[in-house]
Design a protein around this motif. Structure first.
Motif, short mmCIF file in Angstrom:
data_model
loop_
_atom_site.label_atom_id
_atom_site.label_comp_id
_atom_site.label_asym_id
_atom_site.label_seq_id
_atom_site.Cartn_x
_atom_site.Cartn_y
_atom_site.Cartn_z
N GLU A 1 25.37 -25.57 -14.58
CA GLU A 1 24.65 -24.40 -14.17
C GLU A 1 24.97 -24.05 -12.98
O GLU A 1 25.14 -22.59 -12.79
N LEU A 2 23.85 -24.52 -11.83
CA LEU A 2 23.98 -23.84 -10.39
C LEU A 2 25.86 -23.86 -10.17
O LEU A 2 25.34 -22.52 -9.92
N GLU A 3 26.33 -24.30 -10.41
CA GLU A 3 27.70 -23.91 -9.91
C GLU A 3 28.30 -23.10 -11.15
O GLU A 3 29.38 -21.75 -9.73
N ASP A 4 28.08 -22.93 -11.91
CA ASP A 4 28.50 -21.44 -12.96
C ASP A 4 28.21 -20.05 -11.79
O ASP A 4 28.24 -19.49 -12.16
N ASP B 1 29.77 -17.16 -10.13
CA ASP B 1 29.41 -15.59 -10.18
C ASP B 1 29.24 -14.93 -9.17
O ASP B 1 29.84 -13.71 -9.03
N LEU B 2 28.08 -15.46 -8.32
CA LEU B 2 27.65 -14.96 -7.35
C LEU B 2 28.69 -14.78 -5.75
O LEU B 2 28.45 -13.68 -5.18
N PHE B 3 29.81 -15.38 -5.89
CA PHE B 3 30.75 -15.10 -3.98
C PHE B 3 31.72 -15.43 -4.86
O PHE B 3 32.15 -15.94 -5.65
N ASP B 4 32.85 -14.81 -3.93
CA ASP B 4 33.82 -14.21 -4.28
C ASP B 4 34.35 -15.89 -3.08
O ASP B 4 33.76 -16.75 -3.13
N ARG C 1 38.70 -19.68 -11.33
CA ARG C 1 37.83 -21.32 -11.17
C ARG C 1 37.80 -22.49 -10.91
O ARG C 1 37.27 -22.89 -10.59
N LEU C 2 39.19 -23.08 -10.96
CA LEU C 2 40.00 -24.06 -10.79
C LEU C 2 39.93 -23.97 -9.34
O LEU C 2 39.50 -24.89 -8.58
N MET C 3 40.15 -22.80 -8.65
CA MET C 3 39.98 -23.05 -6.94
C MET C 3 38.78 -23.34 -6.08
O MET C 3 38.16 -23.99 -5.14
N GLN C 4 37.71 -22.49 -7.15
CA GLN C 4 36.52 -22.39 -6.79
C GLN C 4 36.02 -23.80 -7.13
O GLN C 4 35.11 -24.34 -6.66
N LYS C 5 36.64 -24.65 -8.19
CA LYS C 5 35.71 -25.87 -8.78
C LYS C 5 36.32 -26.87 -6.99
O LYS C 5 35.00 -27.35 -6.69
N ARG C 6 37.29 -26.66 -6.98
CA ARG C 6 37.97 -27.12 -5.72
C ARG C 6 37.02 -27.48 -4.80
O ARG C 6 36.09 -28.10 -4.10
N ILE C 7 36.71 -26.66 -4.13
CA ILE C 7 35.30 -25.67 -3.05
C ILE C 7 34.85 -26.92 -3.32
O ILE C 7 33.88 -27.60 -2.36
#
Length: 130
Positions: A38-41, A45-48, A8-14
């Motif tokens: 909400e959109l980020e969440d 969930d949709l993308f790796d 989740r942390l790596m995803q947030k950085r992107i």
């Protein structure tokens, strides 16, 4: 920190990058009438990770495709090309591609559309001379 939290942390950085926020997250959250979080969440969930890293580039390439299709609709080329068959498909493609390039180079969409309508009319007149 467990693996899920690291992911989740790596995803947030992107997704928290300036370009992502400016081009995708903020505009879409406004269109969807939801919060940025909400959109980020949903995206998390949709993308790796690989998909997230490539998503901004695919967004930019999709903009050209969408604009190409918008010119197709706004110039009624589906009618002139596919239904009436009075404009050759290649001429239609060339016109739309030219207009997309002009918008990408700074011309307003409305101005390019106006120019496109004039060129379409010239194509129609040209077809009557065969």
């Amino acid at each position: 920190m467990d693996d899920g939290a690291k992911l989740r942390l790596m995803q947030k950085r992107i997704i928290k990058s300036y370009a992502w926020q400016r081009d995708i997250i903020v505009p879409l959250s406004e269109e969807f009438n939801c919060t940025v979080d909400e959109l980020e969440d949903v995206f998390f969930d949709l993308f790796d990770m690989d998909s997230l890293q490539a998503l901004h580039a695919t967004f930019e390439s999709a903009e050209d495709i969408c604009m190409y299709q918008k010119f197709n609709a706004d110039l009624r080329l589906c009618w002139f090309v596919d239904t009436l068959e009075v404009i050759p498909r290649e001429e239609s493609k060339n016109l739309k591609y030219k207009l997309v390039q002009e918008v990408k180079n700074g011309k307003s969409y409305e101005e390019a559309l106006k120019e496109g309508r004039l060129e379409l009319f010239e194509l129609l007149k040209k077809e009557t001379k065969y």
